[in-house]
Enzyme design. Structure first.
Site, PDB file in Angstrom:
ATOM      1  N   THR A 183      10.638  24.911 -37.490  1.00  0.00           N
ATOM      2  CA  THR A 183      10.039  23.890 -36.375  1.00  0.00           C
ATOM      3  C   THR A 183      10.753  24.438 -35.222  1.00  0.00           C
ATOM      4  O   THR A 183      11.868  24.748 -35.365  1.00  0.00           O
ATOM      5  CB  THR A 183      10.358  22.405 -36.658  1.00  0.00           C
ATOM      6  OG1 THR A 183       9.685  21.971 -37.729  1.00  0.00           O
ATOM      7  CG2 THR A 183      10.101  21.556 -35.355  1.00  0.00           C
ATOM      8  N   ARG A 211      -0.519  14.250 -43.161  1.00  0.00           N
ATOM      9  CA  ARG A 211       0.719  13.539 -42.866  1.00  0.00           C
ATOM     10  C   ARG A 211       1.478  14.261 -41.501  1.00  0.00           C
ATOM     11  O   ARG A 211       0.914  15.282 -41.308  1.00  0.00           O
ATOM     12  CB  ARG A 211       1.596  14.345 -43.924  1.00  0.00           C
ATOM     13  CG  ARG A 211       3.280  13.804 -43.752  1.00  0.00           C
ATOM     14  CD  ARG A 211       3.819  15.082 -43.035  1.00  0.00           C
ATOM     15  NE  ARG A 211       5.379  14.783 -42.939  1.00  0.00           N
ATOM     16  CZ  ARG A 211       6.257  15.494 -42.238  1.00  0.00           C
ATOM     17  NH1 ARG A 211       5.771  16.344 -41.521  1.00  0.00           N
ATOM     18  NH2 ARG A 211       7.425  15.256 -42.037  1.00  0.00           N
ATOM     19  N   GLY A 213       4.592  14.482 -38.929  1.00  0.00           N
ATOM     20  CA  GLY A 213       6.165  14.176 -38.883  1.00  0.00           C
ATOM     21  C   GLY A 213       6.590  13.663 -37.756  1.00  0.00           C
ATOM     22  O   GLY A 213       6.049  13.028 -37.014  1.00  0.00           O
ATOM     23  N   GLY A 237      11.431  14.819 -41.217  1.00  0.00           N
ATOM     24  CA  GLY A 237      10.805  14.075 -40.248  1.00  0.00           C
ATOM     25  C   GLY A 237      10.715  12.775 -40.434  1.00  0.00           C
ATOM     26  O   GLY A 237      10.965  11.878 -39.589  1.00  0.00           O
TER      27      GLY A 237
HETATM   28  N1  ASP Z   1      10.613  17.810 -38.422  1.00  0.00           N
HETATM   29  C1  ASP Z   1       9.590  18.524 -39.110  1.00  0.00           C
HETATM   30  C2  ASP Z   1       8.531  17.869 -39.641  1.00  0.00           C
HETATM   31  O1  ASP Z   1       8.943  16.794 -40.575  1.00  0.00           O
HETATM   32  C3  ASP Z   1      10.021  19.393 -39.930  1.00  0.00           C
HETATM   33  C4  ASP Z   1      10.945  20.532 -39.716  1.00  0.00           C
HETATM   34  O2  ASP Z   1      11.441  20.423 -38.593  1.00  0.00           O
HETATM   35  O3  ASP Z   1      11.471  21.244 -40.535  1.00  0.00           O
HETATM   36  O4  ASP Z   1       7.301  17.701 -39.516  1.00  0.00           O
END
Ligand code: ASP
Length: 317
Positions: A183, A211, A213, A237
């Site tokens: 991310t 889904r 996040g 997330g």
């Molecule tokens: N926070 C992101 C999500 O849950 C994933 C990540 O940051 O690796 O979509």
């Protein structure tokens, strides 16, 4: 549950500009990262700092800087955002992004979009050219096409490595879910003292049921308020949503008078207490910027006026 160690780095205040970027947090360890990836990721984080930093050095806005920095990382196939995003259970790149302007608390977000080359620019268009804050899926894609955002075919986002991870997961193989990261995000304070934050992601490999996040959820993965702090999050997330992480960090600064570093560590402590992992980058109105994380590592970088850039990947640097 054993308490997770928090790794932190925070700068002193400055009247000049500050830019902090991240490229995801996770099991980023020296013995798990090949040399080629390490070299590439360090170079890409540097390019992102250069893209945003040149805007800030020319007295440009924090908002323009965070968008420019995130665009560089969205185009880079090594990060889980834009090109190189992970695949959903249906084998689709469904992209989430959000941007926020700390001066006005204007905010824009998109979730599960599939067509914008730069989801972060689509989020900014939602903020500036619609009466809304968040658009999703086909509707958001339609908005982007109607507003002249650059469109990309599915093949643009596809990389062979992400497809391999997807197939491994589908085959019930050994794909290491703990190795998920990539991310991207940026936070900035400009020379006028305004803050901005931006985050972009493909979410989690094999995500189902559309889904969504924390990244595109304003107040969870992304938040900016000149009176508090600008923050972009990465990690598990669902925990960041449940903590209201990016808003909580800003509220700790604004209402509890905590320094941004203590506020960041407090929020990551809350995440850890719920069983979550990840990190934040943040900057406050006095230009104190940095990061903290409770994962093994986090791709990260920091640039300030007239200071050497910092780029780091592992927990011990
Ligand atoms: N926070 C992101 C999500 O849950 C994933 C990540 O940051 O690796 O979509």
């Amino acid at each position: 549950m054993a308490e997770r160690q928090i790794t932190s780095h925070w700068t002193a205040p400055t009247d000049g500009w500050t830019l902090v970027v991240h490229g995801g947090a996770g099991q980023i360890m020296r013995d798990r990262l090949d040399a080629e990836t390490e070299v590439h990721v360090r170079a890409a984080l540097t390019r992102a700092l250069d893209a945003g930093g040149s805007i800030l050095a020319a007295s440009g806005s924090a908002l323009d800087a965070v968008e420019a920095a995130v665009c560089v990382l969205e185009d880079d196939p090594y990060f889980n955002a834009g090109r190189g995003a992970v695949f959903s259970a249906e084998g689709i790149n469904e992209l989430d992004a959000a941007i926020m302007d700390g001066a006005t608390r204007g905010a824009g977000a998109v979730s599960a979009v599939t067509k914008a080359r730069h989801p972060i620019s689509l989020a900014r268009a939602v903020m500036e050219q619609s009466p809304h804050v968040m658009l999703t899926a086909a509707g958001a894609d339609r908005f982007g096409a109607e507003h002249g955002l650059e469109q990309a075919a599915p093949a643009w986002f596809h990389t062979d490595e992400r497809w391999r991870q997807y197939e491994e997961m589908r085959a019930g193989g050994t794909f290491d879910a703990d190795l998920k990261y990539g991310t991207v995000g940026a936070v900035a304070r400009d020379v006028a003292g305004h803050l901005a934050a931006a985050t972009s992601t493909g979410g989690l490999t094999g995500k189902r049921w559309q889904r969504i996040g924390d990244s595109p959820v304003i107040g969870a993965g992304t938040w900016a308020d000149d009176r508090g702090a600008a923050t972009s999050c990465t990690g598990s997330g669902e925990h960041f949503i449940r903590v209201g992480a990016a808003h909580e960090l800003s509220a700790r600064v604004r209402l509890a008078g905590q320094p941004v570093g203590a506020a960041g560590e407090g929020v990551i402590g809350e995440i850890g207490a719920l069983g979550g992992t990840g990190g934040v980058i943040s900057v406050d109105g006095d230009g104190r910027g940095g990061w903290c994380f409770n994962s093994a590592g986090m791709y990260r970088g920091l640039a300030r006026a007239n200071q050497p850039r910092i780029v780091a990947l592992f927990g011990d640097e």
